[in-house]
Design a protein around this motif. Structure first.
Motif, PDB file in Angstrom:
ATOM      1  N   VAL A   4      43.462  43.738  41.748  1.00 26.88           N
ATOM      2  CA  VAL A   4      43.285  45.341  41.467  1.00 26.88           C
ATOM      3  C   VAL A   4      42.173  45.557  40.576  1.00 26.88           C
ATOM      4  N   ARG A   5      41.044  46.303  40.902  1.00 25.08           N
ATOM      5  CA  ARG A   5      40.016  46.426  40.346  1.00 25.08           C
ATOM      6  C   ARG A   5      40.082  46.839  38.743  1.00 25.08           C
ATOM      7  N   GLU A   6      41.020  47.808  38.443  1.00 29.82           N
ATOM      8  CA  GLU A   6      41.293  47.968  36.997  1.00 29.82           C
ATOM      9  C   GLU A   6      41.841  46.912  36.356  1.00 29.82           C
ATOM     10  N   GLY A  50      33.096  44.147  39.612  1.00 34.94           N
ATOM     11  CA  GLY A  50      32.484  44.388  41.175  1.00 34.94           C
ATOM     12  C   GLY A  50      31.780  43.428  41.741  1.00 34.94           C
ATOM     13  N   LEU A  51      31.118  42.170  41.090  1.00 32.62           N
ATOM     14  CA  LEU A  51      30.488  41.259  41.841  1.00 32.62           C
ATOM     15  C   LEU A  51      31.777  40.393  42.300  1.00 32.62           C
ATOM     16  N   ILE A  52      32.747  40.056  41.506  1.00 38.44           N
ATOM     17  CA  ILE A  52      33.896  39.477  42.240  1.00 38.44           C
ATOM     18  C   ILE A  52      34.634  40.039  43.588  1.00 38.44           C
ATOM     19  N   LEU A  53      34.626  41.116  43.291  1.00 39.99           N
ATOM     20  CA  LEU A  53      35.456  42.020  44.561  1.00 39.99           C
ATOM     21  C   LEU A  53      34.556  42.014  45.731  1.00 39.99           C
ATOM     22  N   SER A  54      33.181  42.249  45.449  1.00 37.39           N
ATOM     23  CA  SER A  54      32.368  42.495  46.505  1.00 37.39           C
ATOM     24  C   SER A  54      32.016  41.110  47.258  1.00 37.39           C
ATOM     25  N   SER A  55      32.349  39.809  46.816  1.00 38.04           N
ATOM     26  CA  SER A  55      32.123  38.858  47.440  1.00 38.04           C
ATOM     27  C   SER A  55      32.977  38.702  48.727  1.00 38.04           C
ATOM     28  N   SER A  56      32.311  38.156  49.800  1.00 44.61           N
ATOM     29  CA  SER A  56      33.120  37.861  50.996  1.00 44.61           C
ATOM     30  C   SER A  56      33.566  36.379  51.097  1.00 44.61           C
ATOM     31  N   CYS A 108      41.329  42.710  32.338  1.00 42.49           N
ATOM     32  CA  CYS A 108      41.393  41.398  31.595  1.00 42.49           C
ATOM     33  C   CYS A 108      39.890  40.886  31.413  1.00 42.49           C
ATOM     34  N   ILE A 109      38.920  41.156  31.976  1.00 43.83           N
ATOM     35  CA  ILE A 109      37.503  40.579  31.691  1.00 43.83           C
ATOM     36  C   ILE A 109      37.108  41.253  30.333  1.00 43.83           C
ATOM     37  N   LYS A 113      28.772  47.285  17.777  1.00 44.12           N
ATOM     38  CA  LYS A 113      27.812  47.938  19.032  1.00 44.12           C
ATOM     39  C   LYS A 113      28.229  46.985  20.281  1.00 44.12           C
ATOM     40  N   ILE A 114      28.091  45.564  20.054  1.00 43.81           N
ATOM     41  CA  ILE A 114      28.365  44.810  21.405  1.00 43.81           C
ATOM     42  C   ILE A 114      29.736  45.013  22.132  1.00 43.81           C
ATOM     43  N   CYS A 115      30.654  45.120  21.239  1.00 39.71           N
ATOM     44  CA  CYS A 115      32.003  45.786  21.769  1.00 39.71           C
ATOM     45  C   CYS A 115      31.854  47.078  22.814  1.00 39.71           C
ATOM     46  N   SER A 116      31.031  47.915  22.209  1.00 37.57           N
ATOM     47  CA  SER A 116      30.997  49.036  23.005  1.00 37.57           C
ATOM     48  C   SER A 116      30.190  48.990  24.492  1.00 37.57           C
ATOM     49  N   TYR A 117      29.634  47.705  24.841  1.00 34.63           N
ATOM     50  CA  TYR A 117      29.135  47.498  26.046  1.00 34.63           C
ATOM     51  C   TYR A 117      30.059  46.627  26.973  1.00 34.63           C
ATOM     52  N   ALA A 118      31.290  46.354  26.282  1.00 34.41           N
ATOM     53  CA  ALA A 118      31.890  45.277  26.964  1.00 34.41           C
ATOM     54  C   ALA A 118      32.399  46.172  28.284  1.00 34.41           C
ATOM     55  N   PRO A 119      33.046  47.228  28.343  1.00 39.36           N
ATOM     56  CA  PRO A 119      33.595  48.067  29.381  1.00 39.36           C
ATOM     57  C   PRO A 119      32.465  47.933  30.466  1.00 39.36           C
ATOM     58  N   ASP A 120      31.450  48.172  30.342  1.00 42.68           N
ATOM     59  CA  ASP A 120      30.352  48.333  31.386  1.00 42.68           C
ATOM     60  C   ASP A 120      30.113  47.018  32.034  1.00 42.68           C
ATOM     61  N   LEU A 121      29.848  46.114  31.094  1.00 41.77           N
ATOM     62  CA  LEU A 121      29.809  44.521  31.612  1.00 41.77           C
ATOM     63  C   LEU A 121      31.046  44.092  32.299  1.00 41.77           C
ATOM     64  N   ALA A 122      32.270  44.314  31.887  1.00 42.42           N
ATOM     65  CA  ALA A 122      33.443  44.097  32.661  1.00 42.42           C
ATOM     66  C   ALA A 122      33.307  44.644  34.151  1.00 42.42           C
ATOM     67  N   SER A 123      32.986  45.927  34.284  1.00 42.33           N
ATOM     68  CA  SER A 123      32.972  46.643  35.385  1.00 42.33           C
ATOM     69  C   SER A 123      31.802  46.108  36.355  1.00 42.33           C
ATOM     70  N   THR A 124      30.826  45.417  35.825  1.00 42.42           N
ATOM     71  CA  THR A 124      29.812  45.083  36.669  1.00 42.42           C
ATOM     72  C   THR A 124      30.395  43.678  36.939  1.00 42.42           C
ATOM     73  N   ILE A 125      31.046  42.743  36.353  1.00 43.90           N
ATOM     74  CA  ILE A 125      31.394  41.250  36.637  1.00 43.90           C
ATOM     75  C   ILE A 125      32.550  41.564  37.777  1.00 43.90           C
TER      76      ILE A 125
END
Length: 471
Positions: free
Chosen positions: A414-416, A388-394, A421-422, A374-386
């Motif tokens: 590259v975002r993908e 996004g935070l990295i790439l949105s930083s100036s 990786c995350i 069940k926790i693994c099923s949340y991994a893609p969304d969490l990875a996408s969020t993290i």
């Protein structure tokens, strides 16, 4: 021992012959010969071995059920020939199992001198009015189970001699010493592991033929072993329970030969190096294991006499699970019967759990608990969020440090690629946390509560120490 049928009597006699060979320090041969003739309905059965020699008490303790073995089929007479290495003679006996007075059951016949020869062995002969095929099926099934134990010093053969108008026709059903590939010092659990593996590859349907249509290689099998022990202080004897679990995995069902009932597991039972019936302790143990910690959902456990049958819910059709349990006393140096081998459910449960843990350790991401999945099923969304935070930083230094921590190069921003990786790292940590608690303590825990729900923290009775062998 109570015998309810002639087939069970023969199986018991063959089992005793195996044990005499097992206790010998030399290579031994065990032969079972069935002789039939077209002129008489009688089958002659000969069971011979070159083991340590017979203890007559094992025959005298036999008791038969009159309803199970009719007088019209068998006269109750056993012919026994036996000698030990230290004997100067070969002894002959007649044993009448129909005699109710024990003192009259055994008749000693004239013996033969060995003339200085040094050998040991036993032969038991009996005759019954029956068909060869009925008896052969029972013996074949028994040998099939015995070969799983891979007793190291026994070469066994099963022979049928059929008489007809052309004379005596001899058929070797099998002649085997499959144990020769294993060293004598190989542990019993490793022998059980090797034997169950070969049993699975043969689908349990043949003693000598491997089915290549389902399993092209042993790599398609995942195997785990577990050994639990308890010290019986009043006997100063160590009781061992061994568990071996084999999980067959194929990419797709390309052949009808692969088990059609893949949601059912055959649990084979052995006691004192011989197949045995299913105990109530075993049934209880199998039903009280928290299989959800290994991604499995138990449906039911049914006693099938010579094995237990586990039915799973929602098991993938490309998986099949086989299991073997073996209980024996480590200090046993005589024929079975000296000790009462009765493991409790805690010992059985611990051995099975250790085998499941072994599978999880060997195969990363395999048998994950329902909670981990069940926790693994949340991994893609969490990875996408993290990501996004990295790439949105100036802050370019911040981005570089993050990319470095991920083990990536600057040209891979590259975002993908970052999300992938995350996600892999998150899932890796989840899988680590789903292992034994000892392996979680030094790791960076993303979900600390999950660690406390591992296989060693499942429910147990008050006062039970789950980290030690129960008495």
């Amino acid at each position: 021992m109570n015998v309810s049928s002639f087939q069970k009597l023969c199986i018991h006699l063959i089992s005793s012959a195996f044990q005499r060979c097992r206790l010998s320090e030399d290579l031994c041969r065990l032969s079972v010969v069935l002789k039939s003739s077209p002129t008489t309905p009688m089958i002659q059965v000969s069971i011979s071995d070159t083991g340590i020699g017979s203890c007559l008490e094992e025959f005298q303790d036999l008791k038969y059920t009159r309803e199970g073995i009719g007088t019209e089929k068998w006269d109750g007479l056993l012919s026994v020939i036996t000698t030990c290495i230290s004997d100067n003679e070969i002894y002959h006996y007649h044993l009448n199992l129909r005699e109710s007075v024990s003192a009259r059951r055994l008749t000693r016949l004239p013996s033969n001198p060995k003339n200085g020869a040094k050998f040991s062995g036993t032969e038991v002969c009996l005759s019954i009015s029956d068909t060869v095929d009925v008896l052969l099926a029972e013996i074949n099934h028994f040998f099939q189970k015995m070969l799983i134990l891979k007793i190291p010093n026994v070469a066994a053969e099963l022979v049928i001699e059929r008489g007809d108008v052309l004379g005596l026709q001899c058929e070797n059903v099998f002649l085997t010493n499959e144990c020769s590939s294993l060293h004598f010092s190989t542990s019993n659990v490793e022998r059980l592991k090797s034997g169950l593996e070969e049993y699975v590859l043969k689908h349990g349907n043949s003693l000598n033929i491997k089915c290549d249509s389902c399993f092209c290689s042993r790599e398609q099998l995942k195997i785990g072993t577990g050994v639990a022990c308890s010290l019986e202080s009043h006997r100063n004897s160590e009781l061992l329970m061994e568990a071996v679990i084999v999980i067959s995995e194929v990419s797709e069902l390309t052949t009808p030969c692969f088990r059609s009932c893949s949601n059912k597991t055959e649990v084979l039972h052995f006691k004192d190096f011989s197949p045995c019936s299913v105990s109530q302790a075993s049934l209880k143990a199998l039903t009280t294991i928290d299989w959800r910690n290994y991604g499995l959902t138990l449906g039911s456990v049914v006693d099938q006499g010579d094995h237990a049958l586990i039915e799973w819910e929602s098991l993938p059709p490309y998986l099949h699970i086989d299991m073997a349990l073996h209980c024996y006393h480590k200090q046993v140096m005589t024929l079975p019967g000296k000790y009462k081998t009765q493991p409790d459910r805690h010992l059985i449960k611990k051995a099975v759990k250790l085998a499941l843990d072994d599978l999880k350790e060997k195969h990363t991401g395999f048998l994950l608990s329902a909670h981990a999945v069940k926790i693994c099923s949340y991994a893609p969304d969490l990875a996408s969020t993290i990501a996004g935070l990295i790439l949105s930083s100036s802050d370019s230094d911040f981005q570089s440090e993050c990319i470095s921590l991920l083990g990536m190069q600057s040209h891979e921003i590259v975002r993908e690629a970052i999300e992938d990786c995350i996600e892999k790292k998150i899932i890796s940590v989840i899988e680590t946390n789903d292992q034994k608690p000892e392996k979680c303590k030094g790791a960076a825990l993303l979900f600390e509560d999950d660690c406390r729900q591992g296989p060693y923290f499942e429910e147990h009775e008050e006062g039970e120490d789950v980290f030690s062998s129960p008495d």
